[in-house]
Each structure stands twice: as structure tokens, then as C-alpha cells.
Motif scaffolding. Structure first.
Motif, PDB file in Angstrom:
ATOM      1  N   LEU A 186       0.809  -1.214   0.000  1.00 50.87           N
ATOM      2  CA  LEU A 186       0.000   0.000   0.000  1.00 50.87           C
ATOM      3  C   LEU A 186       0.847   1.270   0.000  1.00 50.87           C
ATOM      4  O   LEU A 186       0.310   2.370   0.074  1.00 50.87           O
ATOM      5  N   LEU A 187       2.184   1.130  -0.083  1.00 50.34           N
ATOM      6  CA  LEU A 187       3.039   2.289  -0.254  1.00 50.34           C
ATOM      7  C   LEU A 187       3.058   2.690  -1.721  1.00 50.34           C
ATOM      8  O   LEU A 187       2.819   1.873  -2.609  1.00 50.34           O
ATOM      9  N   GLY A 188       3.345   3.931  -1.993  1.00 52.80           N
ATOM     10  CA  GLY A 188       3.395   4.392  -3.369  1.00 52.80           C
ATOM     11  C   GLY A 188       2.057   4.921  -3.842  1.00 52.80           C
ATOM     12  O   GLY A 188       1.133   5.139  -3.064  1.00 52.80           O
ATOM     13  N   ASP A 189       1.945   5.126  -5.132  1.00 53.81           N
ATOM     14  CA  ASP A 189       0.770   5.750  -5.733  1.00 53.81           C
ATOM     15  C   ASP A 189      -0.322   4.709  -5.950  1.00 53.81           C
ATOM     16  O   ASP A 189      -0.173   3.793  -6.763  1.00 53.81           O
ATOM     17  N   PRO A 475       4.250  14.470  -6.056  1.00 48.39           N
ATOM     18  CA  PRO A 475       4.123  13.006  -6.073  1.00 48.39           C
ATOM     19  C   PRO A 475       5.055  12.369  -5.054  1.00 48.39           C
ATOM     20  O   PRO A 475       6.199  12.770  -4.885  1.00 48.39           O
ATOM     21  N   PHE A 476       4.535  11.368  -4.360  1.00 54.33           N
ATOM     22  CA  PHE A 476       5.292  10.669  -3.311  1.00 54.33           C
ATOM     23  C   PHE A 476       6.387   9.804  -3.931  1.00 54.33           C
ATOM     24  O   PHE A 476       6.151   9.064  -4.876  1.00 54.33           O
ATOM     25  N   ARG A 477       7.616   9.911  -3.426  1.00 51.08           N
ATOM     26  CA  ARG A 477       8.715   9.059  -3.883  1.00 51.08           C
ATOM     27  C   ARG A 477       9.048   8.075  -2.782  1.00 51.08           C
ATOM     28  O   ARG A 477       9.416   8.440  -1.676  1.00 51.08           O
ATOM     29  N   MET A 478       8.890   6.794  -3.091  1.00 53.76           N
ATOM     30  CA  MET A 478       9.094   5.754  -2.102  1.00 53.76           C
ATOM     31  C   MET A 478      10.578   5.532  -1.850  1.00 53.76           C
ATOM     32  O   MET A 478      11.374   5.586  -2.778  1.00 53.76           O
ATOM     33  N   PRO A 479      10.966   5.317  -0.584  1.00 57.00           N
ATOM     34  CA  PRO A 479      12.355   4.988  -0.291  1.00 57.00           C
ATOM     35  C   PRO A 479      12.797   3.760  -1.078  1.00 57.00           C
ATOM     36  O   PRO A 479      12.036   2.817  -1.275  1.00 57.00           O
ATOM     37  N   GLN A 480      14.085   3.768  -1.518  1.00 53.44           N
ATOM     38  CA  GLN A 480      14.588   2.718  -2.391  1.00 53.44           C
ATOM     39  C   GLN A 480      14.419   1.335  -1.803  1.00 53.44           C
ATOM     40  O   GLN A 480      14.110   0.378  -2.507  1.00 53.44           O
ATOM     41  N   ASP A 482      12.116  -0.066  -0.177  1.00 59.52           N
ATOM     42  CA  ASP A 482      10.803  -0.694  -0.227  1.00 59.52           C
ATOM     43  C   ASP A 482      10.237  -0.793  -1.638  1.00 59.52           C
ATOM     44  O   ASP A 482       9.131  -1.248  -1.832  1.00 59.52           O
ATOM     45  N   ARG A 483      10.996  -0.352  -2.653  1.00 55.69           N
ATOM     46  CA  ARG A 483      10.434  -0.313  -3.993  1.00 55.69           C
ATOM     47  C   ARG A 483      10.261  -1.689  -4.597  1.00 55.69           C
ATOM     48  O   ARG A 483       9.375  -1.920  -5.399  1.00 55.69           O
ATOM     49  N   SER A 484      11.138  -2.640  -4.213  1.00 55.21           N
ATOM     50  CA  SER A 484      11.064  -3.952  -4.843  1.00 55.21           C
ATOM     51  C   SER A 484       9.762  -4.663  -4.537  1.00 55.21           C
ATOM     52  O   SER A 484       9.130  -5.224  -5.429  1.00 55.21           O
ATOM     53  N   LEU A 485       9.319  -4.623  -3.267  1.00 56.02           N
ATOM     54  CA  LEU A 485       8.083  -5.311  -2.904  1.00 56.02           C
ATOM     55  C   LEU A 485       6.868  -4.659  -3.540  1.00 56.02           C
ATOM     56  O   LEU A 485       5.962  -5.334  -4.018  1.00 56.02           O
ATOM     57  N   THR A 486       6.832  -3.320  -3.571  1.00 55.99           N
ATOM     58  CA  THR A 486       5.670  -2.677  -4.159  1.00 55.99           C
ATOM     59  C   THR A 486       5.681  -2.795  -5.666  1.00 55.99           C
ATOM     60  O   THR A 486       4.628  -2.805  -6.291  1.00 55.99           O
ATOM     61  N   ALA A 487       6.848  -2.911  -6.266  1.00 56.59           N
ATOM     62  CA  ALA A 487       6.896  -3.194  -7.693  1.00 56.59           C
ATOM     63  C   ALA A 487       6.329  -4.574  -7.970  1.00 56.59           C
ATOM     64  O   ALA A 487       5.579  -4.787  -8.923  1.00 56.59           O
TER      65      ALA A 487
END
Length: 538
Positions: A186-189, A475-480, A482-487
Motif C-alpha cells: 500500500l506504499l506508493g501511488d 508526487p510521493f517518492r518511495m524509499p529505495q 521498499d520499492r522492490s516489494l511494491t513493484a
């Protein structure tokens, strides 16, 4: 009609204008940012709300009760609410005279979208091994592997499925409301601003269970592994722009335990369904009856202290007996205490009863009791008070915020003190006038402060604030990190078309279906558990 005329009419009517949603000069943008062209009860545009809950059955805990009653009252205010939940699925009330669109509609702008998990903790086979054909994608495989290694996967895996669904349906919602999932997915856009309810930090439950485990190293390892998801929840919570909680006590716990900035947290009290939980003189009181709602195997609920108190009370009031709304534990501290004090005939457990049966049970009691060591709010206290049943409650957590002052609306005792519980119970049994006075004052307190209609109104105010902030924020920029899981939560490719309503929303890739489950590995600590963290109750 020109855009300027529309804007002037919005200003004259007192509705939120385009300026309230980021300074745009197009009145139509205000409607898009704030909801549909229809008007809600507060005069603003009706909102399209996605309400997420990874466990939603109201008979399994406080989170399900929250979703059921809040969704109903939001719909009654004129908003379109889509509850998105996993097993055990939410139970929703019918709202309004006309049914809403779609197969999942319950009427009046309220509908359910089922987002199925593997349902690994279902009865009668919790911790089950799914059949090969049950696996649909990599999230299912992750869910099973996490469970087999002793963890509780549902906050993570539900967040991944929900995030994927919301991104596939970008533009369908004005606001997303997460009910304490706090997962990476649920992080990110998400296509709409996120508002998150945290009833209380589950780290509190973890600490109490570790304390109950004592020096048993294997049990302590099992507790730590089971609650490993709280590390994720802490990381996610710190990045949330808008957090709701149900009490001032919970607000401080969220700051202390999760590190959320105080200016991002708003308190919106919840309450009782006062039309259902109400006095009824036609229901006879049963002499000596004490009623409580508790999970027998959860230390946080303090049931073992109430059992000990009952044994003491029966030396002066032999007719005293306890009815527990919850599942009987066949082993553990509560079962041992019942046997040790020889009061098997004085303690009974009921589960699976209807709302009407629960209300009549509370009405029939001479005393209601909340013996919890900690509560983030305490719905059982509010519901008992709403029926006019006198309350004995501890001062654990936020309970005093709900129950009120000792001697005015309840009798209050320290948490974990069986002697004090027994003294308060004996006092009420011996004083019918005090019981009547506390019962009446308790109901008055709930009617004035704790109703679901008030909760919905306060929640909508926070929604509109979140929408206004979102339109102004970069626009919200997610910390690096946590990007893999939300991707991954968006899928490795184009997801299947999301389905809504009572049909399952199973967006996923056929190529992601695993060849089979991972090899099972035994894990200690939760072999006899129901699979739900104790924090799922208020």
C-alpha cells in the motif's frame, strides 16, 4: 452554465470549491477531487471510498465490527463505499431503499469486493496445506511459505493483492481507507490518497505475549516469529501521511511504538450501535450473571484475572457465574485457572450468536465486565454501557476514555488485579441502586460521545482533508529499500481485469501459478492458535 458560475454557486452553497482542492480554477476539478457530482450529507460532494480490511468478519474481532458499522454509516451519509476484504469476509448491512449497482451491492452505495487469500487459518483446519490447484500466483506461494515458517503473512500478502487491485482500477476511488493492514503493497501511488486507521500498535500485543511466555525460549521464539510482521507495520506507518486512531491513548502508543509524527495522527472515536444495543425492561435479569467478551487464549484480554476474581466472589455470592462471549480454550492459563478453582460449572462460553442474541445476553446480566490489561478503545465496554448494564472495567489502555470515571459511569479497577475485580463485583451485587445509577449514566455517556454516526462524520472530515492535501502535494517518492516489494505488488506484467462485487477479485498472472507448495517445515509457538493476532480486537 460556465465554470465561473458553477464555482460561484458552490461558494454560495457552502460546499467545498475548487480552491479547497489545490487552488484549481475549474469547478469540475473540485468534484473530481472531492467525489462525484452528487451531494453528501455534509453538503460536500459524495465520495467514492475504498475501505480495505484483511480480516473483516465482525464475529472474529474488533476490526470487523469497525468495518461493518463505519461502512454503513458512511453510506448513510451519501457516500459510495466499496469494502475490499479477505477471508473471513466482511459482513455488511443493507443501507437505503434502493440497491446499488453490481453483484456485490448491499444497497445505498455500499458493496463488497472479495479479495481472497489462501485462507490458511480457516476452521476446522487451521495451518492447512492448500491443494496444488489453489495456488494462483506468487503472492499465494509467499503466503504459504511465510505461514510454514511460523509467521503471520496476511497483512503483507493482503496489501500486495490490494495494491495491485487498486492500481489496476486507478480512477475508481477518491480516497483509500486502510483498516490497519500497514503492508508494503500500500506504499506508493494507489491512484487516490491513503488514510489509515490504526486501532492500536500490535507491538503492544507482542510485548504482552512475550511477558506471558516467561523464560520459555521456544515459546518466546514462536511469539517473535509470529509477530515479525510488526517490523513491516512500523516501517510503513512512519511513511503514512494521514493516520486515524480511536482514542488519545492509542494516539500516544502509535507515536511511542511506531514512530509516527503526532501531527499526522487524528483521533476519531468509534462507538456502539445504540439502536441495537439499548435497554429493554422486557428481558429479565439473571441473578448473579456476569458477562464479558474475551478471547480465552489472549493474555491481553485479562480473562484469567476475572476467573480468579469470580472464585473469590462466589465465597460471598454463591450464585455468581460468568458467561464469556468467545471461544473456550481447552488448555492454557484460563482453562487451568477454571480447573484449579473448581468453578467449571460457574463459567460458560458462547460463540457464533447473532447480534440480537448478544444484546439480550448483555441485557440479562447484572454486571458487564471488561478485565483487559490493555485496549485501544474497547467496543465491549461501549456496547455494554449502551444497554444500560452496569460496568466493571480496568483502567488498561484507553478503557477509561470509554468507560468514564470510577463511581460515576462505571467501577474502575487496576488491570491485572483479581482482588480489586472481586471487590468491585461484590460491591455491585450488594447494591441494586448503584447498579441502576451506573447503568443509566453509562448509556447517557455513550449516546453523547460514542456513536457510529459521529465516527463516520469525523472520518469524512479526515477524508476531505487528505484529498485537499493530496492535490497540493508533490508526487510521493518511495524509499529505495521498499520499492522492490511494491513493484512486485503491481505484478510482473499486465494484471488480469479486476472483478468486483461478491465475485472474487483475483487479479494475477497465469504464469505466476507455482508448480506446488514449498516443503513444509514445522514451527513452534502457534500450533494451537486460531491464526489471528490478538490485535484484531479493540
Amino acid at each position: 452554465m460556465t465554470a465561473g458560475t458553477e464555482e460561484a454557486e458552490l461558494q454560495a452553497s457552502g460546499k467545498p470549491t475548487a480552491a479547497a482542492y489545490g487552488g484549481k480554477d475549474d469547478a469540475a476539478h473540485a468534484r473530481r477531487a472531492g467525489g462525484t457530482s452528487e451531494e453528501a450529507a455534509d453538503g460536500g460532494p459524495s465520495l467514492r471510498i475504498a475501505l480495505l480490511t484483511y480480516k473483516g468478519n465482525p464475529y472474529c474481532g474488533g476490526q470487523g465490527v469497525y468495518v461493518r458499522h463505519l461502512s454503513r454509516e458512511l453510506a448513510r451519509l451519501g457516500h459510495r463505499v466499496e469494502v475490499i476484504g479477505a477471508q473471513p469476509y466482511p459482513v455488511l448491512d443493507e443501507v437505503g431503499p434502493e440497491p446499488g449497482p453490481g453483484p456485490g451491492a448491499t444497497g445505498g452505495g455500499l458493496r463488497l469486493t472479495e479479495l481472497p487469500s489462501l485462507d490458511l487459518y480457516r476452521h476446522p483446519d487451521p495451518f492447512r496445506t492448500p491443494a496444488r490447484e489453489e495456488y494462483r500466483d506468487w503472492i499465494d506461494r509467499l503466503e504459504y511459505a511465510y505461514m510454514r515458517t511460523g509467521g503471520f503473512p496476511e497483512p503483507l500478502t493482503f496489501s500486495l493483492r490490494a495494491g495491485r487491485l487498486l492500481r489496476a482500477r486507478r480512477g475508481d476511488f477518491d480516497v483509500v481507507h486502510d483498516n490497519q493492514t500497514l503492508g508494503y503493497g500500500l506504499l506508493g501511488d494507489l491512484g487516490a490518497p491513503l488514510v489509515t486507521t490504526i486501532h492500536h500498535p500490535i507491538t503492544v500485543d507482542r510485548e504482552l505475549e512475550l511477558r506471558a511466555a516467561g523464560t520459555d525460549r521456544l515459546r518466546r521464539w514462536g511469539v517473535r516469529r509470529w509477530y515479525a510482521f510488526t517490523r513491516m507495520q512500523k516501517r510503513v506507518a512512519r511513511r503514512l501521511p494521514s493516520v486515524l486512531t480511536v482514542s488519545g491513548t492509542s494516539r500516544q502508543e502509535i507515536v511511542d511504538h511506531l514512530g509516527v509524527r503526532p501531527d499526522r495522527i487524528d483521533v476519531v472515536h468509534i462507538g456502539a450501535d445504540t439502536s441495537l444495543f439499548s435497554p429493554d425492561p422486557a428481558v429479565p435479569q439473571v441473578p448473579g450473571r456476569i458477562v464479558t467478551t474475551s478471547s480465552a487464549d489472549v493474555p491481553l484480554k485479562g480473562l484469567v484475572f476475572l476467573v480468579e476474581a469470580l472464585a473469590k466472589v462466589r465465597t460471598e455470592n454463591p450464585h455468581a457465574h460468568l458467561v464469556v462471549v468467545g471461544k473456550r480454550a481447552e488448555q492454557g492459563p484460563v482453562a487451568q485457572a477454571i480447573e484449579r478453582f473448581g468453578i467449571e460449572d460457574a463459567v460458560s462460553f458462547v460463540k457464533g450468536i447473532s447480534d440480537a442474541e448478544l444484546v439480550d445476553l448483555i441485557r440479562s446480566a447484572e454486571i458487564a465486565c471488561v478485565p483487559s490489561l490493555y485496549e485501544g478503545f474497547s467496543l465491549p465496554a461501549a456496547e455494554a454501557m449502551a444497554t444500560g448494564t452496569p460496568l466493571v472495567a480496568t483502567t488498561g489502555g484507553a478503557i477509561p476514555e470509554v468507560a468514564g470515571r470510577d463511581g460515576q459511569t462505571c467501577l474502575a479497577v487496576p488491570p491485572g488485579d483479581a482482588q480489586a475485580l472481586a471487590a468491585a463485583l461484590n460491591r455491585l451485587f450488594g447494591d441494586p441502586e448503584l447498579r441502576a445509577r451506573l447503568g443509566a449514566a453509562g448509556r447517557d455517556r455513550v449516546l453523547a460521545k460514542f456513536t457510529w454516526a459521529r465516527a463516520a462524520e469525523g472520518t469524512v472530515e479526515r477524508y476531505r482533508e487528505a484529498i485537499a492535501r493530496s492535490s497540493r502535494r508533490r508526487p510521493f517518492r518511495m524509499p529505495q529499500a521498499d520499492r522492490s516489494l511494491t513493484a512486485l505488488s503491481a505484478g510482473a506484467g499486465r494484471p488480469g481485469r479486476a472483478q468486483t462485487g461478491r465475485t472474487a477479485a483475483t487479479t494475477g498472472l497465469a504464469t505466476a501459478v507455482p508448480a506446488g507448495p514449498p516443503a513444509p517445515t514445522p514451527h513452534p509457538g502457534r500450533a494451537a492458535a486460531t491464526g489471528t493476532p490478538s490485535g484484531s480486537n479493540h
